[in-house]
Design a protein around this motif. Structure first.
Motif, PDB file in Angstrom:
ATOM      1  N   SER A 194       0.869  -1.173   0.000  1.00  0.00           N
ATOM      2  CA  SER A 194       0.000   0.000   0.000  1.00  0.00           C
ATOM      3  C   SER A 194       0.907   1.224   0.000  1.00  0.00           C
ATOM      4  CB  SER A 194      -0.887  -0.003   1.244  1.00  0.00           C
ATOM      5  OG  SER A 194      -1.498   1.248   1.398  1.00  0.00           O
ATOM      6  N   LEU A 195       0.848   2.022  -1.081  1.00  0.00           N
ATOM      7  CA  LEU A 195       1.702   3.194  -1.209  1.00  0.00           C
ATOM      8  C   LEU A 195       0.911   4.455  -0.886  1.00  0.00           C
ATOM      9  CD1 LEU A 195       3.748   1.287  -2.446  1.00  0.00           C
ATOM     10  CD2 LEU A 195       4.151   2.963  -4.244  1.00  0.00           C
ATOM     11  N   GLN A 196       1.436   5.240   0.052  1.00  0.00           N
ATOM     12  CA  GLN A 196       0.835   6.522   0.400  1.00  0.00           C
ATOM     13  C   GLN A 196       1.843   7.613   0.056  1.00  0.00           C
ATOM     14  OE1 GLN A 196      -2.211   7.018   3.037  1.00  0.00           O
ATOM     15  NE2 GLN A 196      -2.243   8.665   1.561  1.00  0.00           N
ATOM     16  N   PHE A 197       1.448   8.537  -0.858  1.00  0.00           N
ATOM     17  CA  PHE A 197       2.316   9.633  -1.258  1.00  0.00           C
ATOM     18  C   PHE A 197       1.953  10.880  -0.447  1.00  0.00           C
ATOM     19  CE2 PHE A 197       2.504   6.789  -4.805  1.00  0.00           C
ATOM     20  CZ  PHE A 197       3.754   6.967  -5.372  1.00  0.00           C
ATOM     21  N   TYR A 198       2.921  11.485   0.204  1.00  0.00           N
ATOM     22  CA  TYR A 198       2.741  12.767   0.898  1.00  0.00           C
ATOM     23  C   TYR A 198       3.499  13.821   0.108  1.00  0.00           C
ATOM     24  CZ  TYR A 198       0.939  10.101   4.826  1.00  0.00           C
ATOM     25  OH  TYR A 198       0.184   9.268   5.608  1.00  0.00           O
ATOM     26  N   GLU A 199       2.779  14.848  -0.352  1.00  0.00           N
ATOM     27  CA  GLU A 199       3.375  15.836  -1.246  1.00  0.00           C
ATOM     28  C   GLU A 199       3.297  17.234  -0.640  1.00  0.00           C
ATOM     29  OE1 GLU A 199       0.849  15.137  -4.591  1.00  0.00           O
ATOM     30  OE2 GLU A 199       2.250  13.741  -5.513  1.00  0.00           O
ATOM     31  N   SER A 204      -0.356  26.461  -0.009  1.00  0.00           N
ATOM     32  CA  SER A 204      -0.783  26.126   1.346  1.00  0.00           C
ATOM     33  C   SER A 204       0.394  25.504   2.080  1.00  0.00           C
ATOM     34  CB  SER A 204      -1.969  25.167   1.318  1.00  0.00           C
ATOM     35  OG  SER A 204      -2.298  24.765   2.636  1.00  0.00           O
ATOM     36  N   PHE A 205       0.300  25.505   3.420  1.00  0.00           N
ATOM     37  CA  PHE A 205       1.335  24.861   4.219  1.00  0.00           C
ATOM     38  C   PHE A 205       0.847  23.546   4.824  1.00  0.00           C
ATOM     39  CE2 PHE A 205       2.776  29.337   4.478  1.00  0.00           C
ATOM     40  CZ  PHE A 205       4.060  29.154   3.991  1.00  0.00           C
ATOM     41  N   ASN A 206      -0.334  23.106   4.471  1.00  0.00           N
ATOM     42  CA  ASN A 206      -0.879  21.865   5.009  1.00  0.00           C
ATOM     43  C   ASN A 206      -0.576  20.728   4.046  1.00  0.00           C
ATOM     44  OD1 ASN A 206      -2.052  23.331   7.160  1.00  0.00           O
ATOM     45  ND2 ASN A 206      -3.757  23.899   5.827  1.00  0.00           N
ATOM     46  N   GLN A 207       0.265  19.784   4.481  1.00  0.00           N
ATOM     47  CA  GLN A 207       0.719  18.731   3.585  1.00  0.00           C
ATOM     48  C   GLN A 207      -0.456  17.934   3.039  1.00  0.00           C
ATOM     49  OE1 GLN A 207       3.337  16.098   5.729  1.00  0.00           O
ATOM     50  NE2 GLN A 207       1.682  14.927   6.609  1.00  0.00           N
ATOM     51  N   VAL A 208      -0.300  17.469   1.812  1.00  0.00           N
ATOM     52  CA  VAL A 208      -1.359  16.764   1.107  1.00  0.00           C
ATOM     53  C   VAL A 208      -0.964  15.304   0.952  1.00  0.00           C
ATOM     54  CG1 VAL A 208      -2.625  16.583  -1.061  1.00  0.00           C
ATOM     55  CG2 VAL A 208      -2.059  18.834  -0.130  1.00  0.00           C
ATOM     56  N   ALA A 209      -1.887  14.407   1.276  1.00  0.00           N
ATOM     57  CA  ALA A 209      -1.648  12.971   1.091  1.00  0.00           C
ATOM     58  C   ALA A 209      -2.563  12.468  -0.015  1.00  0.00           C
ATOM     59  CB  ALA A 209      -1.904  12.214   2.382  1.00  0.00           C
ATOM     60  N   ARG A 210      -1.957  11.892  -1.031  1.00  0.00           N
ATOM     61  CA  ARG A 210      -2.771  11.281  -2.086  1.00  0.00           C
ATOM     62  C   ARG A 210      -3.472  10.044  -1.543  1.00  0.00           C
ATOM     63  NH1 ARG A 210       0.482   9.826  -7.197  1.00  0.00           N
ATOM     64  NH2 ARG A 210       2.280  11.112  -6.724  1.00  0.00           N
ATOM     65  N   SER A 211      -4.555   9.656  -2.178  1.00  0.00           N
ATOM     66  CA  SER A 211      -5.255   8.447  -1.743  1.00  0.00           C
ATOM     67  C   SER A 211      -4.315   7.251  -1.836  1.00  0.00           C
ATOM     68  CB  SER A 211      -6.480   8.188  -2.621  1.00  0.00           C
ATOM     69  OG  SER A 211      -7.384   9.254  -2.499  1.00  0.00           O
ATOM     70  N   PRO A 212      -4.296   6.375  -0.822  1.00  0.00           N
ATOM     71  CA  PRO A 212      -3.403   5.210  -0.856  1.00  0.00           C
ATOM     72  C   PRO A 212      -3.709   4.334  -2.070  1.00  0.00           C
ATOM     73  CG  PRO A 212      -4.403   5.472   1.306  1.00  0.00           C
ATOM     74  CD  PRO A 212      -5.114   6.405   0.393  1.00  0.00           C
ATOM     75  N   ILE A 213      -2.672   3.731  -2.609  1.00  0.00           N
ATOM     76  CA  ILE A 213      -2.819   2.879  -3.791  1.00  0.00           C
ATOM     77  C   ILE A 213      -2.236   1.508  -3.474  1.00  0.00           C
ATOM     78  CG2 ILE A 213      -2.177   2.554  -6.202  1.00  0.00           C
ATOM     79  CD1 ILE A 213      -1.974   5.582  -6.439  1.00  0.00           C
ATOM     80  N   ILE A 214      -3.034   0.478  -3.711  1.00  0.00           N
ATOM     81  CA  ILE A 214      -2.548  -0.900  -3.590  1.00  0.00           C
ATOM     82  C   ILE A 214      -1.854  -1.264  -4.892  1.00  0.00           C
ATOM     83  CG2 ILE A 214      -3.230  -3.310  -3.372  1.00  0.00           C
ATOM     84  CD1 ILE A 214      -3.493  -1.863  -0.802  1.00  0.00           C
TER      85      ILE A 214
END
Length: 824
Positions: A194-199, A204-214
């Motif tokens: 399960s890959l979770q990308f944090y970009e 904005s200064f609030n980090q964004v997490a993409r939807s997890p991908i299997i």
């Protein structure tokens, strides 16, 4: 013949080799003969001959197979099995759907599908394997072209639903994985992850997490490979990795692509071969304990740097008390310590003011910046230097930096003396936004700079410039110049106190739509039509309410002014005399000055009061019926709660009277309060709006009141001019008085007296200049400076140029003839 397979209840039917029991119908060989004959033994191909006996007509079962099936159903991996896996769907060779099948693979490479009723089997060499990905769903499938016992089986995996499993089930699809990943690698070097990308977010200064991908995941020869294929940084861009044990096992990869950091979290789910993945990472990267994994409080923003004339996407980091650019693109780090919002733009300001940058706050989470940086809202001379940053109103991306020093000022590093400053004027662009127009003499030529600033900052700028000019030029001014400046302030001090109420009421009455335009519209329609035109009716109501509520306050303020101002005028004059010539002289002058000043000051106020009050009385008579409506019980409470809460009362009213006299003018307080109050009177407006008869009364009152208000508006310029002339004469007398006192001092004392006079005049001038920029009522945004500007406009533009022609138009004919003869 007895069918042992059907009657035995065996867990794995495919493993059972059973003999044929002779007999017909229910007449078979007896149990004793069967149990004593070796040829009737039952064999399990996995566990050998079953040694137990037939009992009560039932054949013996294989206990090892039964235990094996129980363990599999409980997801306990028995010896001799690779894995157990909960599948989603399966179909038998006969087309029967198996509900919630459990899929198990033995080390003999035999596939078993467990249903609630029976177990189906097939050999792996007869199966085809495939992997699909769609809608964030990873699907593992196998099927058999023969379809004898099992036709197909599917396993669906997404982030929310991970199949229950035991053992390395993913190996079963190893060849298909190699194909999907487009790589050759050892059997164990592949995983399901399960890959979770944090970009780093934009604006904005609030980090964004993409939807997890299997996905399928592998690392080979320094490359990270996935199925489905994803845009993952290459191994050279990965700066660190670390293994997390809590709260769940996962691997983190920190990366940096062209100066922009990011993070990937590979979560440990069934099928992830952690040891093999970390072994590959270790080969290419050292593990890291550094804080390379934090991308919180970072954001990508498009900044424009005016001095470089360059627009650049920058990585900003929000810290406790500042915001800094990360040193990317070979640019040095910039630390922003303040901000200034002007209209739809924002300026980020560093401590040295050199690398200020522009932002568009409409596209950013500006509250993150505002909560970190202090707003740059003061421009006062402190520690010999003060700096202001502004937008250039003539250049969309231009910035002015204004530095004020004790001996002069600079605009974008161009130096000026305060004597070069010709004027500073403010022009309202829109609500809350002003243009500061600074006119200077530069190398013999007139030059102007147009700054855009918020309202408060614009007034602070004008105030700072005027005070700096006073401080910078005071030493070079003669006593006559100082007296002239002081007398001008005194004159406008009193003019503001006398006329501020009327000017402010006039502004409000002409706000949105002028009284004249409104009168023309009301005159053309009937009361019924006015009642039906809701927008027009509401405008007329507000104007009438203004007159009803504020005219008594204006009359009251005149009484305060006439009573108190003369004494504070006297106080200021005696303070001036005492500061310049000493207390003894002031005490001697007090009786005579009291008679003169109180009489002249009160006369100035009463003269204007008598002219204005006559007209106000007529307007009050016109709106009296509406005042009677306002006295109704159901409206009185609303009026008190909403409008009158802004008004001073009791002791406050007395205080305001003294402030009017002291500062020149907290005149206008009641009018501003009334304006704020009436803007909140929707309940009263709704009451009037629903009464057709009231509309007729309001129309009649407005039509009667308007001509008188127009008369007041037309005659006020003459009243202002005449009052200004009278005040100027009184000021001239004061100058002559002080000159006579000065001459009475011995010559050896005169230099000291002159110095004292300059000191006290400079102090009075600075106090008066500072008071011009006070708000009439805190939070109203209306300052005395704007009233003074209105009064100056009335004197300079509306009347001064015409006063001579007005006087000549009344000259007697014989005087005109005499003048013509005299001029030849």
């Amino acid at each position: 013949m007895l069918d042992i397979i059907k009657t035995g209840g065996y867990a794995f039917l495919s493993r059972i080799e059973a003999p044929t029991i002779p007999g017909v119908a229910n007449d078979f060989l007896c149990e004793e003969c069967i149990n004593n004959s070796p040829q009737f033994k039952i064999k399990c191909t996995a566990h050998g001959v079953i040694q137990k006996t037939y009992q009560e007509g039932l054949p013996p079962v294989c206990r090892e197979c039964a235990d094996e099936a129980r363990q599999i159903l409980n997801f306990e991996l028995p010896p001799g099995y690779w894995f157990i896996l909960q599948a989603n769907s399966a179909v038998t060779g006969q087309g029967e759907k198996i509900q919630n099948p459990i899929f198990a693979l033995s080390k003999n490479f035999e596939v078993f599908l467990f249903s609630k009723k029976e177990i189906f089997s097939a050999h792996t060499k007869n199966l085809n394997y495939n992997i699909f990905h769609s809608d964030e769903l990873l699907t593992f499938i196998f099927d058999t072209p023969y379809g004898h016992n099992i036709k197909n089986c599917s396993i669906y995996i997404n982030q929310e639903k991970i199949p229950k499993s035991c053992g390395p089930w993913i190996v079963f699809w190893k060849d298909e994985i190699r194909t999907k990943l487009k790589m050759e690698l050892p059997d164990t070097a592949k995983s399901l992850a399960s890959l979770q990308f944090y970009e780093v977010p934009k604006n904005s200064f609030n980090q964004v997490a993409r939807s997890p991908i299997i996905c399928l995941f592998a690392i080979e020869n320094g490359k990270i490979l996935t199925f489905p294929e994803m845009n993952i940084p290459c191994i050279e861009e990965i700066s660190a990795w670390k293994l997390n044990l809590h709260p769940s096992r996962s691997i983190e990869l920190a990366y940096n692509t062209k100066g922009v950091p990011g993070k990937i979290v590979i979560k440990n789910i069934p099928g992830l071969f952690e040891n093999e993945v970390t072994e590959y990472l270790t080969k290419y990267l050292p593990s890291s304990l550094k804080n390379d994994f934090s991308i919180d409080k970072k954001g990508l923003f498009d900044l424009f740097f005016p001095w470089r004339n360059e627009e650049q996407r920058c990585l900003l980091e929000r810290e406790a008390r500042n915001i800094s650019t990360m040193p990317t693109n070979n640019k040095s780090k910039i630390v922003f310590s303040q901000y200034q919002v002007v209209g739809e733009k924002m300026i980020l300001i560093p401590a040295d003011y050199k690398e200020s940058a522009l932002l568009d706050p409409s596209n950013i989470a500006s509250e993150n910046i505002i909560s970190t940086l202090p707003e740059m809202n003061d421009l006062f001379l402190a520690n010999s230097c003060s700096t202001g940053i502004y937008f250039d109103s003539r250049n969309e991306k231009g910035i002015y930096i204004l530095n004020l020093f004790q001996d002069g000022f600079t605009i974008n590093e161009t130096p000026f003396q305060y004597s070069d400053m010709l004027s500073v004027t403010l022009k309202k662009i829109k609500s809350g936004l002003f243009e500061v127009l600074l006119n200077v003499n530069h190398n013999g030529n007139n030059e102007s700079f147009a700054f855009i600033a918020s309202e408060g900052y614009a007034y602070n700028t004008k105030k700072a410039l005027e005070i700096c000019k006073l401080q910078g030029s005071s030493s070079s001014l003669s006593e006559a110049d100082l007296y002239q400046s002081y007398n001008e302030l005194k004159k406008y001090n009193l003019l503001t106190g006398i006329f501020s109420d009327t000017i402010l009421l006039n502004r409000e009455l002409n706000n949105e739509v002028s009284m004249q335009e409104l009168a023309q519209q009301v005159e053309k329609i009937s009361a019924n039509k006015l009642f039906e035109d809701k927008k027009l009716y509401e405008k007329v109501q507000k104007k009438i309410l203004m007159l009803c509520i504020l005219l008594p306050k204006i009359k009251q303020n005149f009484e305060y002014l006439a009573s108190y101002y003369p004494y504070y005028h006297l106080k200021n004059e005696i303070e001036l005399i005492a500061g310049a010539f000493g207390n003894n002289v002031a005490q001697k002058m007090l009786p005579g000055e009291r008679k003169r000043i109180i009489a002249s000051s009160r006369s100035n106020v009463r003269n204007v009061q008598s002219k204005i009050q006559t007209i106000i009385n007529e307007i009050e008579r016109a709106v009296y019926p509406i005042e009677q409506l306002l006295s109704k019980e159901e409206l009185r409470s609303t009026l008190s709660a909403k409008a009158l809460k802004y008004f001073p009362h009791g002791g406050q009213a007395l205080l305001i009277g003294t402030l009017i006299a002291t500062t020149g003018g907290l005149g206008g307080v009641s009018v501003v309060a009334g304006m704020l109050g009436i803007r909140t009177m929707n309940d009263i407006l709704n009451y009037f709006r629903n009464d057709r008869e009231t509309a007729a009364q309001i129309k009649k009152a407005f039509e009667k009141a308007y001509p008188w208000w127009q008369l007041l508006e037309d005659t006020m310029p003459l009243a202002v001019f005449e009052t200004a002339e009278t005040i100027a004469e009184d000021n001239n007398y004061s100058v002559q008085r002080d000159n006579q006192i000065f001459k009475q001092f011995p010559k050896e004392k005169q230099p000291e007296v002159a110095r004292n006079m300059r000191i006290v005049l400079n102090k009075k001038i600075q106090e008066g200049t500072e008071s011009k920029f006070l708000e009439i009522l805190e939070g109203s945004g209306i300052r005395f400076d704007s009233l003074i500007s209105d009064i100056e406009m009335i004197i300079d533009e509306k009347l001064s140029d015409n006063i001579e022609s007005i006087t000549k138009s009344f000259a007697l004919p014989h005087l005109k003839a005499h003048e013509e003869k005299k001029n030849g």
